[in-house]
Motif scaffolding. Structure first.
Motif, PDB file in Angstrom:
ATOM      1  N   SER A 211      27.231   3.653  -4.719  1.00 42.28           N
ATOM      2  CA  SER A 211      27.652   4.801  -4.906  1.00 42.28           C
ATOM      3  C   SER A 211      28.182   5.239  -3.424  1.00 42.28           C
ATOM      4  CB  SER A 211      26.893   6.086  -5.231  1.00 42.28           C
ATOM      5  OG  SER A 211      25.867   6.324  -4.355  1.00 42.28           O
ATOM      6  N   PRO A 212      29.125   6.347  -3.326  1.00 43.16           N
ATOM      7  CA  PRO A 212      29.617   6.425  -1.785  1.00 43.16           C
ATOM      8  C   PRO A 212      28.431   6.887  -1.026  1.00 43.16           C
ATOM      9  CG  PRO A 212      30.638   7.907  -3.534  1.00 43.16           C
ATOM     10  CD  PRO A 212      29.470   7.274  -4.366  1.00 43.16           C
ATOM     11  N   ALA A 213      27.332   7.325  -1.334  1.00 45.04           N
ATOM     12  CA  ALA A 213      26.131   7.264  -0.413  1.00 45.04           C
ATOM     13  C   ALA A 213      25.884   6.104   0.537  1.00 45.04           C
ATOM     14  CB  ALA A 213      24.897   7.960  -1.113  1.00 45.04           C
ATOM     15  N   GLU A 214      26.245   5.036  -0.254  1.00 47.00           N
ATOM     16  CA  GLU A 214      25.818   3.692   0.378  1.00 47.00           C
ATOM     17  C   GLU A 214      26.709   3.499   1.374  1.00 47.00           C
ATOM     18  OE1 GLU A 214      25.722   0.873  -2.713  1.00 47.00           O
ATOM     19  OE2 GLU A 214      26.142  -0.618  -1.378  1.00 47.00           O
ATOM     20  N   LEU A 215      27.845   4.016   1.562  1.00 45.89           N
ATOM     21  CA  LEU A 215      28.979   3.670   2.771  1.00 45.89           C
ATOM     22  C   LEU A 215      29.225   4.932   3.411  1.00 45.89           C
ATOM     23  CD1 LEU A 215      30.928   1.719  -0.057  1.00 45.89           C
ATOM     24  CD2 LEU A 215      29.731   0.732   1.968  1.00 45.89           C
ATOM     25  N   PRO A 216      28.487   5.344   4.181  1.00 42.88           N
ATOM     26  CA  PRO A 216      28.817   6.550   5.026  1.00 42.88           C
ATOM     27  C   PRO A 216      29.714   6.391   5.980  1.00 42.88           C
ATOM     28  CG  PRO A 216      26.509   5.994   5.558  1.00 42.88           C
ATOM     29  CD  PRO A 216      26.866   5.106   4.348  1.00 42.88           C
ATOM     30  N   GLY A 217      30.814   7.330   5.978  1.00 48.68           N
ATOM     31  CA  GLY A 217      31.778   7.347   6.947  1.00 48.68           C
ATOM     32  C   GLY A 217      33.097   6.150   6.519  1.00 48.68           C
ATOM     33  N   ARG A 218      32.940   5.717   5.293  1.00 50.75           N
ATOM     34  CA  ARG A 218      33.831   4.770   4.819  1.00 50.75           C
ATOM     35  C   ARG A 218      34.873   5.315   3.745  1.00 50.75           C
ATOM     36  NH1 ARG A 218      32.296  -1.077   4.851  1.00 50.75           N
ATOM     37  NH2 ARG A 218      34.361  -1.276   3.583  1.00 50.75           N
ATOM     38  N   ASP A 219      36.258   5.083   4.274  1.00 53.02           N
ATOM     39  CA  ASP A 219      37.101   5.749   2.944  1.00 53.02           C
ATOM     40  C   ASP A 219      37.034   4.991   1.622  1.00 53.02           C
ATOM     41  OD1 ASP A 219      39.361   6.345   1.514  1.00 53.02           O
ATOM     42  OD2 ASP A 219      40.798   5.613   3.072  1.00 53.02           O
ATOM     43  N   LEU A 220      36.408   5.691   0.817  1.00 55.21           N
ATOM     44  CA  LEU A 220      36.410   4.936  -0.687  1.00 55.21           C
ATOM     45  C   LEU A 220      37.639   4.335  -1.254  1.00 55.21           C
ATOM     46  CD1 LEU A 220      34.368   7.672  -2.846  1.00 55.21           C
ATOM     47  CD2 LEU A 220      33.653   5.467  -1.910  1.00 55.21           C
ATOM     48  N   ALA A 221      38.717   4.872  -0.918  1.00 57.15           N
ATOM     49  CA  ALA A 221      39.986   4.167  -1.407  1.00 57.15           C
ATOM     50  C   ALA A 221      40.185   2.720  -0.983  1.00 57.15           C
ATOM     51  CB  ALA A 221      41.180   5.064  -1.160  1.00 57.15           C
ATOM     52  N   ARG A 222      39.475   2.534   0.150  1.00 58.17           N
ATOM     53  CA  ARG A 222      39.768   1.324   1.044  1.00 58.17           C
ATOM     54  C   ARG A 222      38.719   0.187   0.718  1.00 58.17           C
ATOM     55  NH1 ARG A 222      41.947   1.336   6.732  1.00 58.17           N
ATOM     56  NH2 ARG A 222      42.611  -0.568   5.922  1.00 58.17           N
ATOM     57  N   ILE A 223      37.482   0.670  -0.180  1.00 53.86           N
ATOM     58  CA  ILE A 223      36.696  -0.357  -0.547  1.00 53.86           C
ATOM     59  C   ILE A 223      37.039  -1.492  -1.377  1.00 53.86           C
ATOM     60  CG2 ILE A 223      34.365  -0.610  -1.596  1.00 53.86           C
ATOM     61  CD1 ILE A 223      33.687   2.237  -0.788  1.00 53.86           C
ATOM     62  N   SER A 250      23.941  -4.185   1.070  1.00 56.06           N
ATOM     63  CA  SER A 250      23.433  -2.738   1.231  1.00 56.06           C
ATOM     64  C   SER A 250      23.356  -2.154  -0.093  1.00 56.06           C
ATOM     65  CB  SER A 250      24.779  -2.148   1.745  1.00 56.06           C
ATOM     66  OG  SER A 250      25.846  -2.121   1.094  1.00 56.06           O
ATOM     67  N   ASN A 251      23.358  -2.602  -1.160  1.00 51.42           N
ATOM     68  CA  ASN A 251      23.411  -1.908  -2.410  1.00 51.42           C
ATOM     69  C   ASN A 251      21.902  -1.668  -2.919  1.00 51.42           C
ATOM     70  OD1 ASN A 251      23.327  -1.271  -5.449  1.00 51.42           O
ATOM     71  ND2 ASN A 251      25.357  -2.508  -5.271  1.00 51.42           N
ATOM     72  N   LEU A 252      21.925  -0.062  -3.162  1.00 49.38           N
ATOM     73  CA  LEU A 252      20.802   0.523  -3.242  1.00 49.38           C
ATOM     74  C   LEU A 252      19.956   0.060  -4.609  1.00 49.38           C
ATOM     75  CD1 LEU A 252      21.965   3.827  -2.709  1.00 49.38           C
ATOM     76  CD2 LEU A 252      20.544   2.779  -1.191  1.00 49.38           C
ATOM     77  N   LEU A 253      20.655  -0.855  -5.405  1.00 51.16           N
ATOM     78  CA  LEU A 253      20.149  -1.443  -6.852  1.00 51.16           C
ATOM     79  C   LEU A 253      19.393  -2.570  -6.566  1.00 51.16           C
ATOM     80  CD1 LEU A 253      23.220  -1.004  -9.197  1.00 51.16           C
ATOM     81  CD2 LEU A 253      20.874   0.362  -9.305  1.00 51.16           C
ATOM     82  N   HIS A 254      19.265  -3.055  -5.518  1.00 52.84           N
ATOM     83  CA  HIS A 254      18.637  -4.431  -5.328  1.00 52.84           C
ATOM     84  C   HIS A 254      17.101  -4.037  -5.020  1.00 52.84           C
ATOM     85  CE1 HIS A 254      21.396  -7.628  -4.042  1.00 52.84           C
ATOM     86  NE2 HIS A 254      22.062  -6.967  -3.142  1.00 52.84           N
ATOM     87  N   HIS A 255      16.923  -2.868  -4.822  1.00 49.42           N
ATOM     88  CA  HIS A 255      15.336  -2.624  -5.063  1.00 49.42           C
ATOM     89  C   HIS A 255      15.041  -1.548  -6.015  1.00 49.42           C
ATOM     90  CE1 HIS A 255      16.141   1.054  -2.510  1.00 49.42           C
ATOM     91  NE2 HIS A 255      16.966   0.150  -1.685  1.00 49.42           N
ATOM     92  N   ALA A 256      13.639  -1.393  -6.432  1.00 49.17           N
ATOM     93  CA  ALA A 256      13.338  -0.506  -7.394  1.00 49.17           C
ATOM     94  C   ALA A 256      13.771   1.076  -6.630  1.00 49.17           C
ATOM     95  CB  ALA A 256      12.047  -0.680  -7.626  1.00 49.17           C
ATOM     96  N   GLY A 257      14.064   1.956  -7.475  1.00 44.14           N
ATOM     97  CA  GLY A 257      14.138   3.285  -6.933  1.00 44.14           C
ATOM     98  C   GLY A 257      14.887   4.190  -8.022  1.00 44.14           C
TER      99      GLY A 257
END
Ligand code: ZN
Ligand code: ZN
Ligand code: ZN
Length: 279
Positions: A211-223, A250-257
């Motif tokens: 999600s965007p929360a994983e990439l603070p400050g990054r332009d979503l359109a350019r991911i 960086s993906n939050l899905l790598h760990h339980a949560g």
């Protein structure tokens, strides 16, 4: 009966990524069990005891070992490559003179990807010395690997600096699987994601970023990748076994949560190395 085996679930650079001390990488530096190999797929046919590797990753050594342990009688019959980004072909270095020095191993790739390998060192040395034999794949056509296993490459939009990019459909006698590790976005594809998924039993999809929360400050359109939250919304209610692969370090899905819990509520999962499907 042929089988497909997932051999890694990380983005090209794996986890931990070189030089990184983000929370996921810190955990993986501290515990080898939390390390993640780059995404690759093994295709195993027990008649006549052959297997194929889809994508030659920087973790080729471990992934080859996994398959040889899983199916010691089977022979590596060839490689299939999706595109020329580091996580998908650089494992080829292990096939040449300084390492395995294989003879005449078929490598299946599109015309543009084959041309890239033929034209550039060090890859062209593998061709010139006969370690690999390039077999050009036409997109949108089924190619028979063994009588019980066929593959069909389809082009997908991606940052195509050196090659074009494909996903692979894999078809056995009873089930069909889609392997799609990289795509810029679903709306740029000339196909409907839901229609494609409706035709397959298993789909392993680009889950680079949650999600965007994983990439603070990054332009979503350019991911340049669809977000898991968006893909999951598009796929709610579908019947196929959908699992996300190619997860960025960086993906939050790598760990339980909570992110994994949310994914479960959508009827979706992440793919893990060792997952296996009879086809
Ligand atoms: Zn990739
Ligand atoms: Zn990291
Ligand atoms: Zn890529």
């Amino acid at each position: 009966m042929p089988h497909a085996l997932l051999l890694g679930n990380a983005q090209d650079a794996g986890v931990p990524q070189a030089g990184c001390t983000c929370p996921n990488c810190r955990a993986a530096w501290a515990s080898p069990l939390k390390r993640k190999l780059a995404s690759a797929l093994g295709l195993l046919s027990d008649e006549p005891g052959e297997w194929w590797l889809v994508d030659a990753t920087p973790d080729f050594r471990e992934q080859l070992r996994h398959m040889q342990t899983r199916a010691p009688e089977a022979r590596l019959a060839g490689l299939l490559l999706t595109h020329a980004h580091i996580g998908h072909y650089t494992g080829l270095i292990h096939l040449g003179f300084e390492a395995m020095a294989v003879r005449g191993l078929p490598v299946y790739a599109t015309r543009r990807m084959s041309g890239f390998l033929r034209a550039h060192a060090p890859w062209k040395q593998l061709v010139q010395q006969g370690n690999i034999v390039l077999r050009e794949l036409a997109p949108d056509e089924w190619h028979t690997l063994t009588p019980d296993l066929s593959i069909k490459p389809v082009l997908v939009p991606h940052r195509d600096e050196w090659s074009d990019t494909v996903a692979f459909f894999v078809r056995g006698p009873s089930r069909q699987l889609l392997y799609l590790p990289d795509i810029d976005g679903w709306d740029q594809w000339g196909r409907s994601l839901t229609e494609v998924i409706a035709e397959v039993d298993v789909a392993l999809l680009d889950g680079s970023f949650f999600s965007p929360a994983e990439l603070p400050g990054r332009d979503l359109a350019r991911i340049g990748h669809p977000l898991v939250t968006d893909t999951a919304t598009r796929l709610s209610g579908q019947a196929a076994d959908v699992r996300f692969i190619h997860l960025n370090h960086s993906n939050l899905l790598h760990h339980a949560g909570p992110e994994r819990e949310w994914l479960k509520t959508q009827g979706l999962k992440i793919g893990e190395a060792g997952d296996e499907w009879a086809l």
